[in-house]
Design an enzyme around this catalytic site. Structure first.
Site, PDB file in Angstrom:
ATOM      1  N   ASN A 212     -31.244  11.536-120.720  1.00 17.50           N
ATOM      2  CA  ASN A 212     -32.313  12.071-121.250  1.00 17.50           C
ATOM      3  C   ASN A 212     -32.153  13.527-122.264  1.00 17.50           C
ATOM      4  O   ASN A 212     -31.554  13.327-122.699  1.00 17.50           O
ATOM      5  CB  ASN A 212     -32.530  13.030-120.066  1.00 17.50           C
ATOM      6  CG  ASN A 212     -32.122  13.618-119.477  1.00 17.50           C
ATOM      7  OD1 ASN A 212     -31.842  15.458-119.913  1.00 17.50           O
ATOM      8  ND2 ASN A 212     -31.110  13.808-117.850  1.00 17.50           N
ATOM      9  N   ASP A 280     -29.610  11.045-112.428  1.00 21.03           N
ATOM     10  CA  ASP A 280     -30.265  11.137-110.946  1.00 21.03           C
ATOM     11  C   ASP A 280     -29.384   9.838-110.102  1.00 21.03           C
ATOM     12  O   ASP A 280     -28.789   9.507-109.125  1.00 21.03           O
ATOM     13  CB  ASP A 280     -31.189  11.119-110.157  1.00 21.03           C
ATOM     14  CG  ASP A 280     -32.767  11.746-110.476  1.00 21.03           C
ATOM     15  OD1 ASP A 280     -32.158  12.958-110.065  1.00 21.03           O
ATOM     16  OD2 ASP A 280     -33.220  11.883-110.713  1.00 21.03           O
ATOM     17  N   LYS A 290     -16.820  -3.665-124.483  1.00 18.07           N
ATOM     18  CA  LYS A 290     -18.661  -3.352-124.676  1.00 18.07           C
ATOM     19  C   LYS A 290     -19.238  -5.012-124.180  1.00 18.07           C
ATOM     20  O   LYS A 290     -18.764  -6.070-123.694  1.00 18.07           O
ATOM     21  CB  LYS A 290     -18.348  -3.515-126.371  1.00 18.07           C
ATOM     22  CG  LYS A 290     -20.211  -2.970-126.562  1.00 18.07           C
ATOM     23  CD  LYS A 290     -19.523  -3.239-128.503  1.00 18.07           C
ATOM     24  CE  LYS A 290     -20.997  -3.407-128.953  1.00 18.07           C
ATOM     25  NZ  LYS A 290     -21.227  -3.573-129.988  1.00 18.07           N
ATOM     26  N   PRO A 307     -24.583  12.577-106.870  1.00 14.72           N
ATOM     27  CA  PRO A 307     -24.660  13.368-106.352  1.00 14.72           C
ATOM     28  C   PRO A 307     -25.455  14.712-106.528  1.00 14.72           C
ATOM     29  O   PRO A 307     -25.543  15.072-107.720  1.00 14.72           O
ATOM     30  CB  PRO A 307     -23.352  14.229-106.620  1.00 14.72           C
ATOM     31  CG  PRO A 307     -22.369  13.932-107.290  1.00 14.72           C
ATOM     32  CD  PRO A 307     -23.342  13.016-107.480  1.00 14.72           C
ATOM     33  N   ASP A 308     -26.181  15.474-105.715  1.00 15.54           N
ATOM     34  CA  ASP A 308     -27.227  16.233-105.766  1.00 15.54           C
ATOM     35  C   ASP A 308     -26.307  17.486-106.372  1.00 15.54           C
ATOM     36  O   ASP A 308     -25.987  18.039-105.169  1.00 15.54           O
ATOM     37  CB  ASP A 308     -28.000  16.545-104.917  1.00 15.54           C
ATOM     38  CG  ASP A 308     -28.981  17.625-105.491  1.00 15.54           C
ATOM     39  OD1 ASP A 308     -28.882  18.511-105.604  1.00 15.54           O
ATOM     40  OD2 ASP A 308     -30.356  16.866-105.878  1.00 15.54           O
ATOM     41  N   ILE A 309     -26.346  17.675-107.649  1.00 15.26           N
ATOM     42  CA  ILE A 309     -25.076  18.983-107.073  1.00 15.26           C
ATOM     43  C   ILE A 309     -25.701  20.514-107.237  1.00 15.26           C
ATOM     44  O   ILE A 309     -24.932  21.520-106.262  1.00 15.26           O
ATOM     45  CB  ILE A 309     -24.924  19.993-108.752  1.00 15.26           C
ATOM     46  CG1 ILE A 309     -23.999  18.161-110.233  1.00 15.26           C
ATOM     47  CG2 ILE A 309     -23.797  20.827-109.173  1.00 15.26           C
ATOM     48  CD1 ILE A 309     -24.087  18.278-110.707  1.00 15.26           C
ATOM     49  N   PHE A 326     -34.308  24.462-110.695  1.00 12.79           N
ATOM     50  CA  PHE A 326     -35.437  23.899-111.764  1.00 12.79           C
ATOM     51  C   PHE A 326     -35.903  22.873-111.222  1.00 12.79           C
ATOM     52  O   PHE A 326     -35.228  21.766-110.763  1.00 12.79           O
ATOM     53  CB  PHE A 326     -34.670  23.933-113.371  1.00 12.79           C
ATOM     54  CG  PHE A 326     -34.890  25.244-114.264  1.00 12.79           C
ATOM     55  CD1 PHE A 326     -33.889  26.223-113.867  1.00 12.79           C
ATOM     56  CD2 PHE A 326     -36.481  25.136-115.039  1.00 12.79           C
ATOM     57  CE1 PHE A 326     -34.053  27.545-114.741  1.00 12.79           C
ATOM     58  CE2 PHE A 326     -36.278  26.876-115.793  1.00 12.79           C
ATOM     59  CZ  PHE A 326     -35.119  27.506-115.696  1.00 12.79           C
ATOM     60  N   LYS A 340     -39.243  20.625-103.432  1.00  8.39           N
ATOM     61  CA  LYS A 340     -37.856  20.467-103.765  1.00  8.39           C
ATOM     62  C   LYS A 340     -37.033  21.688-102.855  1.00  8.39           C
ATOM     63  O   LYS A 340     -35.743  21.324-103.190  1.00  8.39           O
ATOM     64  CB  LYS A 340     -37.568  20.491-105.776  1.00  8.39           C
ATOM     65  CG  LYS A 340     -37.735  19.465-106.188  1.00  8.39           C
ATOM     66  CD  LYS A 340     -37.483  18.919-106.972  1.00  8.39           C
ATOM     67  CE  LYS A 340     -37.819  17.782-107.876  1.00  8.39           C
ATOM     68  NZ  LYS A 340     -37.675  17.492-108.899  1.00  8.39           N
ATOM     69  N   LYS A 344     -33.194  21.090-101.639  1.00  7.15           N
ATOM     70  CA  LYS A 344     -32.305  21.722-102.185  1.00  7.15           C
ATOM     71  C   LYS A 344     -31.733  22.249-101.063  1.00  7.15           C
ATOM     72  O   LYS A 344     -30.349  23.103-101.883  1.00  7.15           O
ATOM     73  CB  LYS A 344     -32.597  21.688-103.213  1.00  7.15           C
ATOM     74  CG  LYS A 344     -33.199  20.137-103.647  1.00  7.15           C
ATOM     75  CD  LYS A 344     -32.505  20.199-105.340  1.00  7.15           C
ATOM     76  CE  LYS A 344     -33.482  18.856-106.055  1.00  7.15           C
ATOM     77  NZ  LYS A 344     -32.816  17.878-107.185  1.00  7.15           N
TER      78      LYS A 344
HETATM   79  O1  PMT Z   1     -33.180  21.637-122.304  1.00  7.28           O
HETATM   80  P1  PMT Z   1     -33.887  22.178-122.453  1.00  7.28           P
HETATM   81  O2  PMT Z   1     -33.989  20.947-123.732  1.00  7.28           O
HETATM   82  O3  PMT Z   1     -34.137  23.739-122.956  1.00  7.28           O
HETATM   83  O4  PMT Z   1     -35.548  21.527-120.901  1.00  7.28           O
HETATM   84  C1  PMT Z   1     -35.833  22.734-119.814  1.00  7.28           C
HETATM   85  C2  PMT Z   1     -35.228  21.511-119.414  1.00  7.28           C
HETATM   86  C3  PMT Z   1     -36.801  20.698-118.739  1.00  7.28           C
HETATM   87  C4  PMT Z   1     -34.514  21.017-118.576  1.00  7.28           C
HETATM   88  C5  PMT Z   1     -35.429  22.197-117.587  1.00  7.28           C
HETATM   89  O5  PMT Z   1     -36.460  23.716-117.425  1.00  7.28           O
HETATM   90  C6  PMT Z   1     -35.419  22.026-116.558  1.00  7.28           C
HETATM   91  O6  PMT Z   1     -36.090  22.302-116.082  1.00  7.28           O
HETATM   92  N1  PMT Z   1     -34.304  21.759-115.643  1.00  7.28           N
HETATM   93  C7  PMT Z   1     -34.704  20.412-114.348  1.00  7.28           C
HETATM   94  C8  PMT Z   1     -34.255  19.254-114.765  1.00  7.28           C
HETATM   95  C9  PMT Z   1     -34.221  18.639-113.293  1.00  7.28           C
HETATM   96  O7  PMT Z   1     -33.379  17.820-113.347  1.00  7.28           O
HETATM   97  O8  PMT Z   1     -35.215  18.505-113.045  1.00  7.28           O
HETATM   98  P2  PMT Z   1     -34.775  17.904-111.380  1.00  7.28           P
HETATM   99  O9  PMT Z   1     -37.030  18.544-110.526  1.00  7.28           O
HETATM  100  O10 PMT Z   1     -34.471  16.672-112.136  1.00  7.28           O
HETATM  101  O11 PMT Z   1     -34.251  18.565-110.371  1.00  7.28           O
HETATM  102  C10 PMT Z   1     -34.450  19.752-109.328  1.00  7.28           C
HETATM  103  C11 PMT Z   1     -33.504  20.517-109.496  1.00  7.28           C
HETATM  104  O12 PMT Z   1     -32.011  19.790-108.526  1.00  7.28           O
HETATM  105  C12 PMT Z   1     -32.463  21.115-111.110  1.00  7.28           C
HETATM  106  O13 PMT Z   1     -32.608  22.048-110.699  1.00  7.28           O
HETATM  107  C13 PMT Z   1     -31.601  19.967-111.166  1.00  7.28           C
HETATM  108  O14 PMT Z   1     -30.376  20.835-112.459  1.00  7.28           O
HETATM  109  C14 PMT Z   1     -30.841  20.136-109.962  1.00  7.28           C
HETATM  110  N2  PMT Z   1     -30.225  18.283-109.540  1.00  7.28           N
HETATM  111  C15 PMT Z   1     -30.803  17.109-110.424  1.00  7.28           C
HETATM  112  C16 PMT Z   1     -29.839  15.960-109.434  1.00  7.28           C
HETATM  113  C17 PMT Z   1     -28.811  15.829-109.550  1.00  7.28           C
HETATM  114  N3  PMT Z   1     -27.922  15.185-109.304  1.00  7.28           N
HETATM  115  N4  PMT Z   1     -28.201  17.377-109.425  1.00  7.28           N
HETATM  116  C18 PMT Z   1     -29.298  18.756-109.845  1.00  7.28           C
HETATM  117  O15 PMT Z   1     -28.356  19.429-109.391  1.00  7.28           O
END
Ligand code: PMT
Length: 407
Positions: A212, A280, A290, A307-309, A326, A340, A344
């Site tokens: 991403n 995700d 390849k 996995p959701d870290i 975030f 969330k 979470k």
């Molecule tokens: O890196 P930049 O260009 O500065 O941009 C910043 C940002 C937009 C990436 C940042 O501000 C941000 O929003 N980060 C979270 C991105 C994200 O994956 O959001 P989410 O809503 O999909 O996930 C929610 C939370 O679960 C996040 O804290 C994420 O780190 C965590 N997560 C999600 C999926 C997963 N498999 N494991 C996780 O830990």
């Protein structure tokens, strides 16, 4: 009136029309009791004289790198070591470019490269030079290197143009100097903060991956703020092209699985902050070779959930005292983020709107909503560095009562 008695400021004056304001800055610093040593670049000597600055500061003014007398009296390394703070005013486009790229071809740039002291820079240049992508790149590099910038201010310039480029007024520069010379509170000393940042890369085959647009800027800004508050800071980062912030322990990772393993390995921690944009899904059954283009039939990728870290660490043991997530949303931003927060198991979540056109992914600014069980705080749009500072200060306050109870 805050006294600066006992403090030494090394003022480096660049060659620009704003150099005349350095006289007032020296006068203000002397009024506060500071010792002011001065280096003039060769270009600065065209605008101000060593004699006038020497009279104001009561000190010898240094100009040449290869002066045997100067090196014997006070070598350039010694000049920076003997200072409490380096101030570059005016910081011209040329001087900033040298600082950002580590050039050292005169006394000013050599001293700036040799120092381990904090640096305050007051940029001053023509508005087009300030807006030029090269200067803006240098500004970003300098900020990442920990240089504090004051200004430039908006207004009419000596060249008759309007816009940002005027050097900050000496009084404003003095305020920054006073702040930077105050002993810094380190409320997170002895505390461990783990931060995830950047994207993850999920391989499809040996040459392709799913990822991403995360640049890592927000996570790295938080890491810098954590270091400033004295925390032992571990930054677990997906692939980005940012410099490693000074003072952090960097753990580079690629996939979500790697990131989870690294996070688990860093527990226990006092605070964990999950800024990374974790994929995700990963590709189930990564191709060893390849993938070949077969006529008219694109390969079908089968995905498996990662996995959701954040949830794993928030529900794991030992759990960090504070877990911050975030939420990157494109619709129902705060509502989705609140869901969330509960799902979470984190204590705080920062929701940001990442809709196309918001510029949050990859940009320098962010507008976040801080959500906890007690409600929503809407923060104004600000620099990602400022988001990092505010967040870390908030978290330090949240830990503080527990720390006092334990003492
Ligand atoms: O890196 P930049 O260009 O500065 O941009 C910043 C940002 C937009 C990436 C940042 O501000 C941000 O929003 N980060 C979270 C991105 C994200 O994956 O959001 P989410 O809503 O999909 O996930 C929610 C939370 O679960 C996040 O804290 C994420 O780190 C965590 N997560 C999600 C999926 C997963 N498999 N494991 C996780 O830990």
């Amino acid at each position: 009136m805050t006294s600066l008695a006992g403090k030494t400021v090394l003022l480096i004056i660049g060659g620009g029309i704003a150099a005349y304001k350095a006289h007032e800055l020296v006068r203000l610093l002397k009024t506060r009791g500071a010792r002011v040593r001065i280096i003039l670049t060769r270009a600065a000597e065209e605008f101000v004289t060593p004699l006038s600055l020497s009279s104001l500061s009561g000190e010898k003014v240094y100009t040449a790198l290869f002066s045997l007398t100067d090196e014997v009296e006070m070598g350039h390394i010694q000049l920076s070591r003997a200072a409490d703070l380096l101030v570059v005013a005016p910081a011209t486009a040329d001087l900033m470019a040298k600082m950002a790229n580590g050039l050292a071809d005169d006394l000013a740039s050599t001293t700036l490269l040799a120092t381990d002291k904090r640096i305050l820079a007051a940029p001053a240049m023509n508005v087009r030079m300030w807006r030029h992508p090269a200067t803006q790149r240098n500004v970003e590099t300098l900020k990442r290197d920990g240089v504090v910038l004051v200004g430039p201010a908006d207004g009419e310039m000596a060249c008759g143009e309007f816009g940002p480029g005027r050097m900050a007024e000496p009084g404003e520069i003095l305020d920054h100097i006073i702040t930077m010379l105050q002993p810094r509170a380190q409320p997170l000393a002895g505390r461990k903060v783990v931060i995830t940042a950047g994207p993850t890369r999920e391989p499809i085959d040996p040459v392709r991956y799913i990822s991403n647009h995360s640049s890592g800027k927000q996570g790295y800004a938080i890491a810098r703020a954590a270091v400033e508050l004295g925390a032992e800071t571990v930054l677990i980062s997906g692939p980005v092209s940012l410099a490693i912030p000074p003072g952090v322990q960097m753990m580079p990772v690629e996939t979500a699985q790697d990131m989870l393993t690294a996070c688990k390995g860093e527990m226990p921690a006092d605070i964990a902050i999950f800024t990374a944009a974790v994929a995700d899904w990963r590709v189930a059954g990564v191709a060893v070779d390849k993938l070949k283009k077969s006529a008219g039939k694109p390969p079908a990728l089968s995905l498996a959930e990662n996995p959701d870290i954040l949830a794993t660490i928030a529900r794991g043991s030992p759990r960090p005292e504070i877990v911050v997530g975030f939420a990157a949303e494109t619709e129902r931003v705060t509502e989705n983020a609140m869901e969330k927060l509960k799902k979470k198991g984190c204590d705080l979540i920062l929701a940001n709107d990442v809709s196309a056109g918001s510029g949050v992914f990859g940009g320098d600014r962010n507008k976040v909503h801080l959500i906890s069980a007690s409600g929503i705080e809407n923060w104004p749009e600000m620099d990602k560095d400022e988001v990092g500072r505010r967040l870390m200060e908030r978290l330090a306050h949240m830990l503080a009562p527990q720390q006092r109870a334990a003492e």
